[in-house]
Design a protein around this motif. Structure first.
Motif, PDB file in Angstrom:
ATOM      1  N   ALA A 193      13.032  12.965   3.949  1.00  0.00           N
ATOM      2  CA  ALA A 193      12.304  11.762   4.349  1.00  0.00           C
ATOM      3  C   ALA A 193      10.833  12.037   4.636  1.00  0.00           C
ATOM      4  N   SER A 194      10.507  13.268   4.988  1.00  0.00           N
ATOM      5  CA  SER A 194       9.121  13.618   5.322  1.00  0.00           C
ATOM      6  C   SER A 194       8.269  13.925   4.097  1.00  0.00           C
ATOM      7  N   GLN A 195       8.847  13.830   2.902  1.00  0.00           N
ATOM      8  CA  GLN A 195       8.114  14.143   1.674  1.00  0.00           C
ATOM      9  C   GLN A 195       7.931  12.887   0.840  1.00  0.00           C
ATOM     10  N   LEU A 196       6.702  12.597   0.466  1.00  0.00           N
ATOM     11  CA  LEU A 196       6.419  11.419  -0.338  1.00  0.00           C
ATOM     12  C   LEU A 196       6.961  11.580  -1.758  1.00  0.00           C
ATOM     13  N   PRO A 197       7.430  10.501  -2.374  1.00  0.00           N
ATOM     14  CA  PRO A 197       7.833  10.584  -3.780  1.00  0.00           C
ATOM     15  C   PRO A 197       6.642  10.939  -4.665  1.00  0.00           C
ATOM     16  N   ALA A 198       6.921  11.537  -5.805  1.00  0.00           N
ATOM     17  CA  ALA A 198       5.853  11.990  -6.698  1.00  0.00           C
ATOM     18  C   ALA A 198       4.953  10.849  -7.167  1.00  0.00           C
ATOM     19  N   LEU A 199       5.504   9.638  -7.269  1.00  0.00           N
ATOM     20  CA  LEU A 199       4.744   8.514  -7.796  1.00  0.00           C
ATOM     21  C   LEU A 199       3.990   7.735  -6.724  1.00  0.00           C
ATOM     22  N   ASP A 200       4.255   8.018  -5.459  1.00  0.00           N
ATOM     23  CA  ASP A 200       3.636   7.245  -4.388  1.00  0.00           C
ATOM     24  C   ASP A 200       2.183   7.643  -4.149  1.00  0.00           C
ATOM     25  N   ASP A 201       1.378   6.662  -3.784  1.00  0.00           N
ATOM     26  CA  ASP A 201      -0.004   6.884  -3.372  1.00  0.00           C
ATOM     27  C   ASP A 201      -0.311   5.876  -2.271  1.00  0.00           C
ATOM     28  N   PRO A 202      -0.116   6.252  -0.993  1.00  0.00           N
ATOM     29  CA  PRO A 202      -0.327   5.298   0.098  1.00  0.00           C
ATOM     30  C   PRO A 202      -1.740   4.736   0.153  1.00  0.00           C
ATOM     31  N   ILE A 203      -2.733   5.524  -0.265  1.00  0.00           N
ATOM     32  CA  ILE A 203      -4.114   5.042  -0.221  1.00  0.00           C
ATOM     33  C   ILE A 203      -4.298   3.877  -1.196  1.00  0.00           C
ATOM     34  N   ALA A 204      -3.640   3.945  -2.340  1.00  0.00           N
ATOM     35  CA  ALA A 204      -3.726   2.873  -3.333  1.00  0.00           C
ATOM     36  C   ALA A 204      -2.587   1.875  -3.175  1.00  0.00           C
ATOM     37  N   PHE A 205      -1.783   2.053  -2.107  1.00  0.00           N
ATOM     38  CA  PHE A 205      -0.674   1.140  -1.818  1.00  0.00           C
ATOM     39  C   PHE A 205       0.356   1.109  -2.942  1.00  0.00           C
ATOM     40  N   ARG A 206       0.605   2.276  -3.530  1.00  0.00           N
ATOM     41  CA  ARG A 206       1.659   2.391  -4.550  1.00  0.00           C
ATOM     42  C   ARG A 206       2.869   3.021  -3.893  1.00  0.00           C
ATOM     43  N   ARG A 207       3.922   2.211  -3.684  1.00  0.00           N
ATOM     44  CA  ARG A 207       5.148   2.664  -3.038  1.00  0.00           C
ATOM     45  C   ARG A 207       6.328   2.239  -3.921  1.00  0.00           C
ATOM     46  N   VAL A 208       6.814   3.144  -4.732  1.00  0.00           N
ATOM     47  CA  VAL A 208       7.773   2.762  -5.767  1.00  0.00           C
ATOM     48  C   VAL A 208       9.182   2.506  -5.239  1.00  0.00           C
ATOM     49  N   TYR A 209       9.479   2.958  -4.006  1.00  0.00           N
ATOM     50  CA  TYR A 209      10.822   2.739  -3.467  1.00  0.00           C
ATOM     51  C   TYR A 209      10.828   1.787  -2.274  1.00  0.00           C
ATOM     52  N   SER A 210       9.768   1.009  -2.121  1.00  0.00           N
ATOM     53  CA  SER A 210       9.750  -0.002  -1.065  1.00  0.00           C
ATOM     54  C   SER A 210      10.964  -0.915  -1.217  1.00  0.00           C
ATOM     55  N   PRO A 211      11.676  -1.232  -0.121  1.00  0.00           N
ATOM     56  CA  PRO A 211      12.847  -2.100  -0.220  1.00  0.00           C
ATOM     57  C   PRO A 211      12.501  -3.560  -0.488  1.00  0.00           C
ATOM     58  N   VAL A 212      11.198  -3.860  -0.578  1.00  0.00           N
ATOM     59  CA  VAL A 212      10.774  -5.235  -0.883  1.00  0.00           C
ATOM     60  C   VAL A 212      10.070  -5.315  -2.229  1.00  0.00           C
ATOM     61  N   THR A 213       9.184  -4.364  -2.509  1.00  0.00           N
ATOM     62  CA  THR A 213       8.375  -4.438  -3.723  1.00  0.00           C
ATOM     63  C   THR A 213       8.588  -3.274  -4.691  1.00  0.00           C
ATOM     64  N   GLY A 214       9.396  -2.300  -4.315  1.00  0.00           N
ATOM     65  CA  GLY A 214       9.511  -1.084  -5.114  1.00  0.00           C
ATOM     66  C   GLY A 214      10.265  -1.254  -6.422  1.00  0.00           C
ATOM     67  N   VAL A 215       9.625  -0.890  -7.525  1.00  0.00           N
ATOM     68  CA  VAL A 215      10.271  -1.007  -8.836  1.00  0.00           C
ATOM     69  C   VAL A 215      11.449  -0.049  -8.964  1.00  0.00           C
ATOM     70  N   GLY A 216      11.461   1.012  -8.138  1.00  0.00           N
ATOM     71  CA  GLY A 216      12.547   1.975  -8.209  1.00  0.00           C
ATOM     72  C   GLY A 216      13.660   1.718  -7.217  1.00  0.00           C
ATOM     73  N   SER A 217      13.535   0.679  -6.408  1.00  0.00           N
ATOM     74  CA  SER A 217      14.526   0.402  -5.374  1.00  0.00           C
ATOM     75  C   SER A 217      15.644  -0.492  -5.882  1.00  0.00           C
ATOM     76  N   ALA A 218      16.888  -0.107  -5.560  1.00  0.00           N
ATOM     77  CA  ALA A 218      18.049  -0.908  -5.965  1.00  0.00           C
ATOM     78  C   ALA A 218      18.193  -2.166  -5.129  1.00  0.00           C
ATOM     79  N   ILE A 219      17.544  -2.205  -3.955  1.00  0.00           N
ATOM     80  CA  ILE A 219      17.712  -3.362  -3.070  1.00  0.00           C
ATOM     81  C   ILE A 219      16.495  -4.269  -3.015  1.00  0.00           C
TER      82      ILE A 219
END
Length: 247
Positions: A74-100
């Protein structure tokens, strides 16, 4: 998302500042996320018999085992994430990689941010209506996006919702949010959920207070975060907000 997508509407962060990412990996994550969302939707709406359910469960366990051979903490960011650019691929609301995640696409429109979404049975609370907790999750995300679009950011310190009417499933919804007050480290943001065909008839109204952590708080909260390679690199702007597209 592609490398041509707008990263954020915050003038302080431009597409040129976003860290480059592996387009092939992004496409694969998006493909798996879409497949998983389809599986979740089918799993809560299927009427197949017990034997077929057991057979599918075995197939899903086998797929899970293939993915589980390499996992991040949990303490390691995913390879595709960039918090500065607000790219969060597993966000449970907006993440393209999230199943939920629906996933929600948020865009800027005038002085507010808006999103349109249709939510299925996976998000059901009362029969045929949205679970109230999902309304809170969606509103929290949208209020944070409104802060980002206004050039602000912070963590949710207070969130309150008024449920004026049940939110129907499988119906186009319109979500809105905008900053109503900005006082230094504190921002107050309001938002609503309504039917897309009746945007002025509010079903859920939200008000959130967002506070930017002090440097010592940010260090205490996020000082152990590493990047995808495991290198100690706490994000300078730790947030769960994701990119807001231009209208």
């Amino acid at each position: 998302m592609t490398t041509d997508d707008p990263v954020t509407t915050n003038d302080a962060v431009t597409a040129n500042e976003a860290a480059p990412f592996d387009a092939e990996l992004m496409a694969a994550v998006s493909e798996l996320g879409g497949a998983m969302r389809g599986l979740v939707d089918a799993s809560v709406s299927t009427t197949v018999g017990a034997q077929e359910l057991l057979a599918v469960a075995e197939t899903v366990r086998a797929a899970t085992a293939r993915l589980a051979v390499s996992r991040r903490p949990a303490s390691q960011l995913p390879a595709l994430d960039d918090p500065i650019a607000f790219r969060r691929v597993y966000s449970p609301v907006t993440g393209v990689g999230s199943a939920i995640a629906p996933p929600l696409v948020i865009r800027r429109h005038g002085d507010e941010v808006v999103a349109e979404v249709r939510l299925g049975l996976a998000y059901e609370g009362p029969p045929s209506y949205l679970h109230g907790g999902m309304s809170a999750l969606l509103m929290d995300q949208l209020l944070g996006a409104a802060a980002i679009a206004a050039g602000l950011w912070g963590m949710t310190a207070h969130l309150e919702l008024d449920y004026r009417g049940p939110v129907p499933l499988d119906t186009p919804l319109l979500l809105r949010a905008r900053v109503t007050e900005n006082a230094g480290r504190k921002s107050v943001i309001g938002g609503t959920i309504a039917l897309a065909e009746a945007p002025e008839r509010v079903l859920v109204e939200a008000r959130g207070v967002f506070v930017t952590p002090r440097p010592d708080q940010a260090e205490a909260y996020f000082g152990s975060i590493t990047d995808a390679s495991g290198q100690h690199r706490p994000p300078g702007r730790p947030t769960d907000a994701t990119a807001v597209q231009r209208d």
